[in-house]
Scaffold this motif. Structure first.
Motif, short mmCIF file in Angstrom:
data_model
loop_
_atom_site.label_atom_id
_atom_site.label_comp_id
_atom_site.label_asym_id
_atom_site.label_seq_id
_atom_site.Cartn_x
_atom_site.Cartn_y
_atom_site.Cartn_z
N VAL A 107 0.87 -1.17 0.00
CA VAL A 107 0.00 0.00 0.00
C VAL A 107 0.91 1.23 0.00
O VAL A 107 2.00 1.20 0.58
N GLU A 119 -6.31 6.37 1.67
CA GLU A 119 -6.90 6.25 0.34
C GLU A 119 -6.33 5.03 -0.39
O GLU A 119 -7.06 4.25 -0.98
N SER A 120 -5.01 4.89 -0.32
CA SER A 120 -4.37 3.76 -0.98
C SER A 120 -4.83 2.44 -0.36
O SER A 120 -5.06 1.45 -1.05
N LYS A 122 -7.72 1.83 1.16
CA LYS A 122 -9.11 1.57 0.73
C LYS A 122 -9.13 0.97 -0.66
O LYS A 122 -9.83 -0.01 -0.93
N ARG A 123 -8.35 1.60 -1.55
CA ARG A 123 -8.29 1.16 -2.94
C ARG A 123 -7.73 -0.27 -3.02
O ARG A 123 -8.21 -1.11 -3.78
N SER A 124 -6.72 -0.54 -2.23
CA SER A 124 -6.07 -1.85 -2.24
C SER A 124 -6.99 -2.94 -1.71
O SER A 124 -7.02 -4.06 -2.24
N LEU A 126 -10.26 -2.92 -1.85
CA LEU A 126 -11.24 -3.15 -2.92
C LEU A 126 -10.67 -4.03 -4.02
O LEU A 126 -11.31 -4.99 -4.48
N ASP A 127 -9.44 -3.71 -4.41
CA ASP A 127 -8.76 -4.45 -5.48
C ASP A 127 -8.56 -5.91 -5.10
O ASP A 127 -8.84 -6.83 -5.89
N LYS A 130 -11.83 -7.71 -5.17
CA LYS A 130 -12.26 -7.94 -6.55
C LYS A 130 -11.55 -9.16 -7.14
O LYS A 130 -12.13 -9.93 -7.89
N ASP A 336 -1.10 -1.61 -4.65
CA ASP A 336 -2.15 -0.66 -5.01
C ASP A 336 -2.23 -0.56 -6.54
O ASP A 336 -1.22 -0.28 -7.18
N ASN A 338 -3.23 1.67 -8.39
CA ASN A 338 -2.83 3.00 -8.89
C ASN A 338 -1.32 3.24 -8.78
O ASN A 338 -0.85 4.32 -9.08
#
Ligand SMILES: *Cc1c(COP(=O)(O)O)cnc(C)c1O
Length: 378
Positions: A107, A119-120, A122-124, A126-127, A130, A336, A338
């Motif tokens: 992250v 933010e990172s 949260k995104r991680s 989710l990823d 998924k 991450d 992104n």
């Protein structure tokens, strides 16, 4: 003038002189009673650290890396499970995860605070979800002694059924709000490596937790997964204990830690006030008292600046030159989606200045003067 300038990066000798024979006497005592493994000083030190931090249980162990492994084992981490870790930290944070066959998921950090980015994260999460990966926990790192917002992390962890481990190898003695490091996460781990804010004269570490059940598991795990005794092995464990001699030394050092934290803050304040404003510093939240394991600044001209300072007798160090996702041993692990831009940027720009509770005012002035002198030449 530069030939006589010799500023220590971390001044352990001044501390020993200040303790004035107390360490030597406590080591001598252990040599005489001869209980080198799990002697009385071990529990005495654990109790003292429980009182100081407010953690209900302190279980000492052999080093800070083992402390993370023991925490993960007590949480019953399984091969293939995902643990989110910041990419900008010492490798040990991810190593403990990988060694158990679990997956360190990298992250990014916040560019201003150098701490795990919400933010990172949260995104991680989710990823990873998924991709159908089994997610289990988060290890946040109190980098350089600063402390992330564990309340916010706990909320995110709760929403996703994750545990939170605080890697507090660099932050024992620090506080956030009115609480000491050691009580912010489900489990806190720390290191007594000699250069850490609370350092032994060799390796050492500890796990801190308010959860009595986890504490009992770790007490078993650190002695080969013992049940009634060490010949009654109920789980696969480790051999990971704090030496009695190190516990005796740490007991003496813990007594002066609060004063040392205040002294470190003074040094940090003087750097913050005097360094040229163009140099970005690690941003520390206003409710945080950092343990200032390192005082870290940034420049895009690191090589030249540090070489110039070295010539004038000012040592610097780079923590850490490579983000974990770029290291050979770790580059195949997920991160991450992104990218990890802040971790990569920080790794290329950061360097740390001499920091010790015993850095004299003259030394601080010297560091700042030479710093100004070098940047004019660049
Ligand atoms: C030092 C450190 C460790 C490991 O501690 P050891 O006692 O050297 O095993 C882990 N994480 C971080 C962030 C550290 O700085």
């Amino acid at each position: 003038m530069n030939a006589t300038t010799k500023i220590p990066f971390i001044d352990l000798k001044a501390q020993r002189l200040r303790l004035n024979g107390a360490i030597e006497a406590s080591v001598q005592k252990v040599i005489e009673h001869g209980q080198f493994i799990m002697g009385p000083e071990v529990r005495e030190f654990e109790t003292a650290l429980e009182e100081y931090t407010g953690a209900a249980n302190v279980i000492s162990c052999a080093n800070g890396t083992d402390a993370i492994s023991l925490a993960l084992m007590a949480l019953d981490i399984q091969p293939g499970e995902v643990v989110f870790v910041p990419a900008f930290t010492f490798a040990a944070t991810a190593e403990a995860v990988a060694l158990l066959g679990a997956i360190p998921y990298f992250v990014d950090v916040d560019e201003a605070t150098f701490l795990i980015s919400h933010e990172s994260l949260k995104r991680s999460i989710l990823d990873a979800k998924k991709k159908g990966l089994p997610i289990r926990g988060i290890i946040a790192v109190d980098l350089f002694g600063s402390i992330p917002d564990y309340q916010e992390l706990a909320q995110l962890a709760k929403e996703n059924n994750l545990f939170v481990i605080a890697d507090a190898a660099q932050s024992i003695g620090g506080s956030r709000g009115n609480k000491q490091v050691g009580v912010f996460a489900d489990i806190t781990t720390t290191s007594f490596f000699p250069s850490k804010p609370l350092g032994a004269y060799g390796d050492g570490g500890a796990v801190l937790t308010s959860d009595n059940e986890i504490a009992d598991k770790i007490k078993s795990l650190r002695v080969h997964g013992k049940g009634r005794d060490k010949y009654d092995n109920v789980v696969i464990g480790m051999n990971s204990r704090l030496d009695t001699i190190q516990a005796a030394i740490l007991l003496e050092k813990l007594r002066i830690l609060p004063e040392e934290i205040t002294a470190r803050q003074k040094v940090a304040n003087s750097y913050i006030q005097s360094l040229p404003k163009s140099f970005l510093l690690q941003e520390v939240h206003k409710t945080v008292t950092s343990a200032w394991a390192q005082f870290t600044t940034r420049t895009t001209n690191r090589g030249q600046l540090c070489d110039g300072l070295k010539e004038l007798g000012i040592p610097t160090a780079v923590y850490y030159p490579t983000p974990l996702n770029k290291l050979q041993a770790y580059k195949h692990y997920p991160h991450d989606p992104n990218g990890l831009a802040s971790s990569e940027k920080l790794a290329s720009e950061v360097f740390s200045l001499p920091m010790s509770p015993y850095l004299t005012e003259e030394d601080q002035v010297q560091v700042i003067n030479f710093f100004e002198k070098i940047i004019k030449l660049l």
